[in-house]
Design an enzyme around this catalytic site. Structure first.
Site, PDB file in Angstrom:
ATOM      1  N   CYS A   1       0.869  -1.186   0.000  1.00 51.87           N
ATOM      2  CA  CYS A   1       0.000   0.000   0.000  1.00 51.87           C
ATOM      3  C   CYS A   1       0.901   1.230   0.000  1.00 51.87           C
ATOM      4  O   CYS A   1       2.087   1.136  -0.352  1.00 51.87           O
ATOM      5  CB  CYS A   1      -0.985  -0.018   1.162  1.00 51.87           C
TER       6      CYS A   1
ATOM      7  N   ARG B   1      -3.367  -0.386   5.564  1.00 53.33           N
ATOM      8  CA  ARG B   1      -4.012  -1.472   4.821  1.00 53.33           C
ATOM      9  C   ARG B   1      -3.147  -2.712   4.659  1.00 53.33           C
ATOM     10  O   ARG B   1      -3.590  -3.829   4.963  1.00 53.33           O
ATOM     11  CB  ARG B   1      -4.442  -0.973   3.430  1.00 53.33           C
TER      12      ARG B   1
ATOM     13  N   ASP C   1      -8.299   3.846   1.357  1.00 48.87           N
ATOM     14  CA  ASP C   1      -7.326   4.229   2.375  1.00 48.87           C
ATOM     15  C   ASP C   1      -8.069   4.770   3.601  1.00 48.87           C
ATOM     16  O   ASP C   1      -8.754   5.788   3.514  1.00 48.87           O
ATOM     17  CB  ASP C   1      -6.411   5.311   1.781  1.00 48.87           C
TER      18      ASP C   1
HETATM   19  P1  4NP Z   1      -1.727   2.948   4.083  1.00 51.59           P
HETATM   20  O1  4NP Z   1      -2.336   4.315   4.641  1.00 51.59           O
HETATM   21  O2  4NP Z   1      -1.212   3.233   2.698  1.00 51.59           O
HETATM   22  O3  4NP Z   1      -2.916   2.030   4.067  1.00 51.59           O
HETATM   23  O4  4NP Z   1      -0.650   2.540   5.039  1.00 51.59           O
HETATM   24  C1  4NP Z   1      -1.595   5.504   4.716  1.00 51.59           C
HETATM   25  C2  4NP Z   1      -0.733   5.701   5.760  1.00 51.59           C
HETATM   26  C3  4NP Z   1      -0.034   6.883   5.848  1.00 51.59           C
HETATM   27  C4  4NP Z   1      -0.210   7.856   4.884  1.00 51.59           C
HETATM   28  C5  4NP Z   1      -1.074   7.628   3.837  1.00 51.59           C
HETATM   29  C6  4NP Z   1      -1.772   6.449   3.747  1.00 51.59           C
HETATM   30  N1  4NP Z   1       0.490   9.070   4.978  1.00 51.59           N
HETATM   31  O5  4NP Z   1       0.247   9.957   4.154  1.00 51.59           O
HETATM   32  O6  4NP Z   1       1.330   9.216   5.877  1.00 51.59           O
END
Ligand code: 4NP
Length: 145
Positions: free
Chosen positions: A7, A13, A117
């Protein structure tokens, strides 16, 4: 078999899918290794978001020991399947693939759909976790063939 889940941050996720798919594969004695990584590097070395840890715990899975990693092009060789959570992840990973064989390893985790997300919406963690768990159960059947 080695499976990588990808991800953006590797804290919301993909840790869910990583922990749940590894747990289910272990239960079935499949001998699979499941890991995860993010296309972004902001959270490298960090544990999963506590909201993901909690949502996983609600379903009976412990993902708290995971630590975030950044996607590396060496992973195209290391893993048999690279399953990505959304189309941005798909484009970012595919851009790094140098051969058709590496490109062919990259697929959406869901069938022609994205895992939303949940980072900016606390209420999304439980439904996302349930969606991920359902798909992991399907993947066990699909990939063991
Ligand atoms: P992930 O969610 O891709 O599901 O781990 C996110 C976690 C952090 C960030 C964006 C999405 N961020 O911008 O820090």
């Amino acid at each position: 078999m080695k499976i990588l889940i990808v991800c953006l941050g590797n804290i919301c996720r993909s840790p869910l899918a990583h922990g749940i798919l590894q747990h289910l594969a272990n239960q079935e004695n499949l001998g699979w290794t499941v890991h995860s990584a993010g296309t972004g590097n902001w959270h490298v070395g960090n544990p999963p978001d506590r909201r993901s840890v909690l949502a996983a715990r609600n379903l009976g899975y412990d993902i708290g020991a995971q630590r975030a990693r950044h996607f590396n092009i060496s992973f195209f060789e290391e893993y048999d399947h690279i399953l990505v959570m959304d189309r941005n992840n798909f484009a970012d990973v595919l851009q790094l693939a140098k051969t058709q064989e590496h490109q062919d390893k990259v697929k959406l985790f869901l069938i022609d759909d994205e895992v939303i997300d949940p980072y900016y919406d606390n209420d999304l963690f439980d439904p996302v976790s349930r969606q991920v768990e359902l798909r992991c159960k399907e993947l066990i059947k699909e990939l063991r063939k």
